[in-house]
Design a protein around this motif. Sequence first.
Motif, PDB file in Angstrom:
ATOM      1  N   ILE A  68       0.873  -1.172   0.000  1.00  0.00           N
ATOM      2  CA  ILE A  68       0.000   0.000   0.000  1.00  0.00           C
ATOM      3  C   ILE A  68       0.912   1.224   0.000  1.00  0.00           C
ATOM      4  O   ILE A  68       1.783   1.343   0.838  1.00  0.00           O
ATOM      5  CB  ILE A  68      -0.920   0.020   1.232  1.00  0.00           C
ATOM      6  CG1 ILE A  68      -1.876  -1.167   1.182  1.00  0.00           C
ATOM      7  CG2 ILE A  68      -1.679   1.322   1.321  1.00  0.00           C
ATOM      8  CD1 ILE A  68      -2.825  -1.254   2.348  1.00  0.00           C
TER       9      ILE A  68
ATOM     10  N   THR B  32      -5.032   4.406  -1.242  1.00  0.00           N
ATOM     11  CA  THR B  32      -5.990   3.429  -1.744  1.00  0.00           C
ATOM     12  C   THR B  32      -5.331   2.058  -1.864  1.00  0.00           C
ATOM     13  O   THR B  32      -4.170   1.972  -2.236  1.00  0.00           O
ATOM     14  CB  THR B  32      -6.469   3.902  -3.122  1.00  0.00           C
ATOM     15  OG1 THR B  32      -7.011   5.208  -2.976  1.00  0.00           O
ATOM     16  CG2 THR B  32      -7.527   2.987  -3.684  1.00  0.00           C
ATOM     17  N   PRO B  33      -6.064   0.979  -1.593  1.00  0.00           N
ATOM     18  CA  PRO B  33      -5.473  -0.356  -1.719  1.00  0.00           C
ATOM     19  C   PRO B  33      -4.903  -0.597  -3.116  1.00  0.00           C
ATOM     20  O   PRO B  33      -5.477  -0.193  -4.113  1.00  0.00           O
ATOM     21  CB  PRO B  33      -6.656  -1.302  -1.467  1.00  0.00           C
ATOM     22  CG  PRO B  33      -7.643  -0.503  -0.696  1.00  0.00           C
ATOM     23  CD  PRO B  33      -7.465   0.916  -1.159  1.00  0.00           C
TER      24      PRO B  33
ATOM     25  N   VAL C 194      -8.487  -6.220  -0.815  1.00  0.00           N
ATOM     26  CA  VAL C 194      -8.474  -6.148   0.640  1.00  0.00           C
ATOM     27  C   VAL C 194      -9.797  -6.704   1.163  1.00  0.00           C
ATOM     28  O   VAL C 194     -10.869  -6.287   0.717  1.00  0.00           O
ATOM     29  CB  VAL C 194      -8.317  -4.675   1.103  1.00  0.00           C
ATOM     30  CG1 VAL C 194      -8.375  -4.566   2.611  1.00  0.00           C
ATOM     31  CG2 VAL C 194      -7.028  -4.082   0.586  1.00  0.00           C
TER      32      VAL C 194
ATOM     33  N   GLN D 201      -8.317   1.179   5.727  1.00  0.00           N
ATOM     34  CA  GLN D 201      -8.029   0.857   4.327  1.00  0.00           C
ATOM     35  C   GLN D 201      -8.306   2.022   3.380  1.00  0.00           C
ATOM     36  O   GLN D 201      -8.088   1.900   2.180  1.00  0.00           O
ATOM     37  CB  GLN D 201      -8.874  -0.355   3.880  1.00  0.00           C
ATOM     38  CG  GLN D 201      -8.501  -1.639   4.568  1.00  0.00           C
ATOM     39  CD  GLN D 201      -9.146  -1.788   5.949  1.00  0.00           C
ATOM     40  OE1 GLN D 201     -10.041  -1.054   6.336  1.00  0.00           O
ATOM     41  NE2 GLN D 201      -8.673  -2.756   6.702  1.00  0.00           N
TER      42      GLN D 201
ATOM     43  N   SER E  60     -12.299   5.109  -3.074  1.00  0.00           N
ATOM     44  CA  SER E  60     -11.184   5.539  -2.246  1.00  0.00           C
ATOM     45  C   SER E  60     -11.668   6.692  -1.376  1.00  0.00           C
ATOM     46  O   SER E  60     -12.456   7.524  -1.836  1.00  0.00           O
ATOM     47  CB  SER E  60     -10.044   6.028  -3.137  1.00  0.00           C
ATOM     48  OG  SER E  60      -9.107   6.768  -2.379  1.00  0.00           O
TER      49      SER E  60
ATOM     50  N   GLY F 245     -10.732  -3.298  -4.091  1.00  0.00           N
ATOM     51  CA  GLY F 245      -9.409  -2.981  -4.594  1.00  0.00           C
ATOM     52  C   GLY F 245      -9.164  -3.634  -5.931  1.00  0.00           C
ATOM     53  O   GLY F 245      -9.984  -4.406  -6.419  1.00  0.00           O
TER      54      GLY F 245
END
Length: 136
Positions: free
Chosen positions: A19, A35-36, A40, A59, A75, A133
């Motif tokens: 990440i 943002t992943p 996730v 997250q 996000s 994600g």
Amino acid sequence: MPGRRTVLRGAALAPVAGIALTACSGGSGGGSPATPTAPVDLGAESEVAEGGAKLYRDQNVVVSRAGNGSLKAFSTICTHAGCAIDRLRGTTLVCPCHGSEFDAATGQVLRAPATAPLKELSVKAEDGKIVAGPGA
């Protein structure tokens, strides 16, 4: 100026992190995860009610569920200054840095100074869990 070893060490560690980090202008200092960059697991699908939304602060993701049961994810990195959004009022996300507001169901800006919508993420329900994600 950083030495060659320092630059190479930083470049080698970047992909391992999983990440990326982003600075938060006007925030509480330090960096917060962006943002992943991989799928996730966010938890139980039942945590997001129809017509509602849930903020996953750790997250930097918000997930909403439409009346028809479909999920959307965005996000929660503000498009104005890159701050991590940490507040959800109903289905309205509120950025702590400059007060921008976003619709958690659409990602659209509801209140300036942000002018660009939130980045939409892939999301799915799998085995009773929400996964969001890239690759989800």
